[in-house]
Design an enzyme around this catalytic site. Sequence first.
Site, PDB file in Angstrom:
ATOM      1  N   GLU A 197       0.837  -1.047  -0.012  1.00  0.00           N
ATOM      2  CA  GLU A 197       0.081   0.095   0.020  1.00  0.00           C
ATOM      3  C   GLU A 197       0.812   1.175   0.149  1.00  0.00           C
ATOM      4  O   GLU A 197       1.347   1.994   1.045  1.00  0.00           O
ATOM      5  CB  GLU A 197      -1.012   0.095   1.384  1.00  0.00           C
ATOM      6  CG  GLU A 197      -1.915   0.924   1.068  1.00  0.00           C
ATOM      7  CD  GLU A 197      -2.711   1.122   2.588  1.00  0.00           C
ATOM      8  OE1 GLU A 197      -3.708   2.136   2.630  1.00  0.00           O
ATOM      9  OE2 GLU A 197      -2.451   0.247   3.441  1.00  0.00           O
ATOM     10  N   HIS A 212       0.038   7.527   6.388  1.00  0.00           N
ATOM     11  CA  HIS A 212       1.403   6.991   5.819  1.00  0.00           C
ATOM     12  C   HIS A 212       2.407   8.382   5.905  1.00  0.00           C
ATOM     13  O   HIS A 212       2.041   9.390   5.843  1.00  0.00           O
ATOM     14  CB  HIS A 212       1.334   6.823   4.479  1.00  0.00           C
ATOM     15  CG  HIS A 212       0.531   5.490   3.970  1.00  0.00           C
ATOM     16  ND1 HIS A 212       1.030   4.589   3.154  1.00  0.00           N
ATOM     17  CD2 HIS A 212      -0.667   5.128   4.441  1.00  0.00           C
ATOM     18  CE1 HIS A 212       0.126   3.574   3.137  1.00  0.00           C
ATOM     19  NE2 HIS A 212      -1.154   3.967   3.775  1.00  0.00           N
ATOM     20  N   HIS A 247      -5.354   6.045  -1.924  1.00  0.00           N
ATOM     21  CA  HIS A 247      -4.496   7.354  -1.221  1.00  0.00           C
ATOM     22  C   HIS A 247      -4.322   8.350  -2.542  1.00  0.00           C
ATOM     23  O   HIS A 247      -3.155   8.672  -2.730  1.00  0.00           O
ATOM     24  CB  HIS A 247      -3.245   6.895  -0.814  1.00  0.00           C
ATOM     25  CG  HIS A 247      -3.665   6.038   0.750  1.00  0.00           C
ATOM     26  ND1 HIS A 247      -3.725   6.901   1.935  1.00  0.00           N
ATOM     27  CD2 HIS A 247      -3.726   4.705   0.995  1.00  0.00           C
ATOM     28  CE1 HIS A 247      -3.798   5.934   2.964  1.00  0.00           C
ATOM     29  NE2 HIS A 247      -3.888   4.767   2.385  1.00  0.00           N
ATOM     30  N   ASN A 298     -12.237   6.099   1.813  1.00  0.00           N
ATOM     31  CA  ASN A 298     -11.183   6.593   2.808  1.00  0.00           C
ATOM     32  C   ASN A 298      -9.796   6.966   2.211  1.00  0.00           C
ATOM     33  O   ASN A 298      -9.377   6.467   1.091  1.00  0.00           O
ATOM     34  CB  ASN A 298     -10.874   5.595   3.775  1.00  0.00           C
ATOM     35  CG  ASN A 298     -12.035   5.238   4.803  1.00  0.00           C
ATOM     36  OD1 ASN A 298     -12.499   4.192   4.727  1.00  0.00           O
ATOM     37  ND2 ASN A 298     -12.438   6.312   5.531  1.00  0.00           N
ATOM     38  N   ARG A 325     -20.303  16.476 -10.063  1.00  0.00           N
ATOM     39  CA  ARG A 325     -19.736  16.693 -11.774  1.00  0.00           C
ATOM     40  C   ARG A 325     -18.529  15.905 -11.936  1.00  0.00           C
ATOM     41  O   ARG A 325     -18.223  15.858 -12.975  1.00  0.00           O
ATOM     42  CB  ARG A 325     -19.520  18.343 -11.693  1.00  0.00           C
ATOM     43  CG  ARG A 325     -20.731  19.072 -11.860  1.00  0.00           C
ATOM     44  CD  ARG A 325     -20.562  20.439 -12.535  1.00  0.00           C
ATOM     45  NE  ARG A 325     -19.913  21.192 -11.361  1.00  0.00           N
ATOM     46  CZ  ARG A 325     -20.879  21.958 -10.507  1.00  0.00           C
ATOM     47  NH1 ARG A 325     -22.118  21.821 -10.521  1.00  0.00           N
ATOM     48  NH2 ARG A 325     -20.440  22.654  -9.475  1.00  0.00           N
ATOM     49  N   ASP A 355     -16.184  -1.446   9.572  1.00  0.00           N
ATOM     50  CA  ASP A 355     -16.048  -1.574  10.956  1.00  0.00           C
ATOM     51  C   ASP A 355     -16.922  -0.539  11.980  1.00  0.00           C
ATOM     52  O   ASP A 355     -16.825  -0.471  13.195  1.00  0.00           O
ATOM     53  CB  ASP A 355     -14.466  -1.162  11.363  1.00  0.00           C
ATOM     54  CG  ASP A 355     -14.110   0.156  10.943  1.00  0.00           C
ATOM     55  OD1 ASP A 355     -14.784   0.916  10.598  1.00  0.00           O
ATOM     56  OD2 ASP A 355     -13.143   0.709  11.522  1.00  0.00           O
ATOM     57  N   ILE A 376     -16.744   2.576  11.899  1.00  0.00           N
ATOM     58  CA  ILE A 376     -15.872   3.774  12.032  1.00  0.00           C
ATOM     59  C   ILE A 376     -15.725   4.576  10.747  1.00  0.00           C
ATOM     60  O   ILE A 376     -15.763   5.500  10.562  1.00  0.00           O
ATOM     61  CB  ILE A 376     -14.752   3.515  13.186  1.00  0.00           C
ATOM     62  CG1 ILE A 376     -15.316   3.009  14.375  1.00  0.00           C
ATOM     63  CG2 ILE A 376     -13.891   4.703  13.179  1.00  0.00           C
ATOM     64  CD1 ILE A 376     -14.135   2.492  15.160  1.00  0.00           C
ATOM     65  N   ASP A 425      -8.338  -3.929   6.934  1.00  0.00           N
ATOM     66  CA  ASP A 425      -7.045  -2.666   7.159  1.00  0.00           C
ATOM     67  C   ASP A 425      -6.776  -2.791   8.772  1.00  0.00           C
ATOM     68  O   ASP A 425      -6.295  -1.720   9.211  1.00  0.00           O
ATOM     69  CB  ASP A 425      -7.752  -1.570   6.694  1.00  0.00           C
ATOM     70  CG  ASP A 425      -6.484  -0.554   6.481  1.00  0.00           C
ATOM     71  OD1 ASP A 425      -5.465  -0.795   6.409  1.00  0.00           O
ATOM     72  OD2 ASP A 425      -6.760   0.640   6.463  1.00  0.00           O
ATOM     73  N   GLY A 480      -6.167   2.825   9.995  1.00  0.00           N
ATOM     74  CA  GLY A 480      -6.550   1.434   9.945  1.00  0.00           C
ATOM     75  C   GLY A 480      -7.354   1.566  10.923  1.00  0.00           C
ATOM     76  O   GLY A 480      -7.934   2.029  11.686  1.00  0.00           O
TER      77      GLY A 480
END
Length: 405
Positions: free
Chosen positions: A143, A155, A211, A235, A243, A268, A270, A293, A329
């Site tokens: 990832e 990250h 990401h 996420n 648009r 989860d 969350i 994750d 995560g």
Amino acid sequence: MPSNKSVSDAPITQFFNCRILRDHKLQREDLWVRDGRILDPEKLFFDEQGYADKRVDCEGCIISPGFIDVQINGGYGKDFSQATDDAGAKVSFVAKKILEHGVTSFCPTLVSSPPAVYHKVLPQIKVGEGGVHGAGVLGFHLEGPFISVNKRGAHLEQSLRTFQSGGIKDLMEVYGSLENVAIVTVAPELNHSQSAVRELSQRGIIVSLGHSEANLSQAEEAVKHGASFITHLFNAMGPFHHRDPGIVGLLTSDQAPEGSVFYGMIADGIHTNPAALRIAHSANPSGLVLVTDAIPAMGLPPGRHTLGQQKIEIKGLHAYVAGTTTLCGSITTMDMCVRHFKEASRCSETDALEAASLHPAQLLGITDRKGTLDYGSDADLVLLDDGLNVKATYISGEEVWRKGP
């Protein structure tokens, strides 16, 4: 000592008093297993006049294919993104622990890290490790670090990289090797990313978009070059806009043929609002892949832990980069995700179970052996009660975990 016993002489196990998940529905029938594979009972009875050597009373349980987690960063204090000499032992430890959550195969995941981490960790774990001693390794999920600095989430910025040419040279410089790699997450808006997507896809490696700040046309272009997955939908990506829906738009894009793009979701309670889960599932039910994750703090009490080069803080059920409100995560387990997804999306048991078994197997192209209960498939099984709580887990037809009394 190798056995001289032929496959036809291997003992046969009959699972009875159960409902098995086959052909997208729960069916009341027995399941027959021999030599780690699921048998066709018609051939067994009429061609071989075979019979059961062992009978397992499932007491009315559901039998589902074993769960497959394609994004898990560690657990129980074991961090896959740490450059240590015992990376294999860490993966093996987690592989055994996640059996109690119904996971029979997984992709150990590394967050964006310095090249030295990949060069140290990747050679230590091979595809197929685990087996009857734990969940099987299907290959790494890398990832990053070729992701957007503005959508990096947990990250570390100093670990992120850009493509200089986009070819295999950039990838090899960072990773050292692509052997035993199953999935790579990249941001498709990075310069030269499309040639990297093409190179990886041609090598049989799943390219996932994540990401990222990519707009829809950039995401569609990546799909044309071979990308087929979305890392934790909603996420760490640009928000949906009517648009330009961004990467989220791939769920219904006419430039992404039906069945060509799967998407991960962390169910989860969350990371994604139940309404967002319902929207995604309604828009593209066959592409939804449940992922945990999970971070190394999964299974541990609240407090401070690590995720690669980051310090993590667990508060209740939330995992944050220490000192911030940035989610990093989860500490959830796959069986929890299955139950929450079913409740939040109001889907059937079948849909919930297939999102954790069939769909990830389709993503990885391994449905000839994993993710189904078809004849000839690996007998990786999970037994669940009506509340989808795991009662027992089997790998290759052998019981590897059972819930105590």
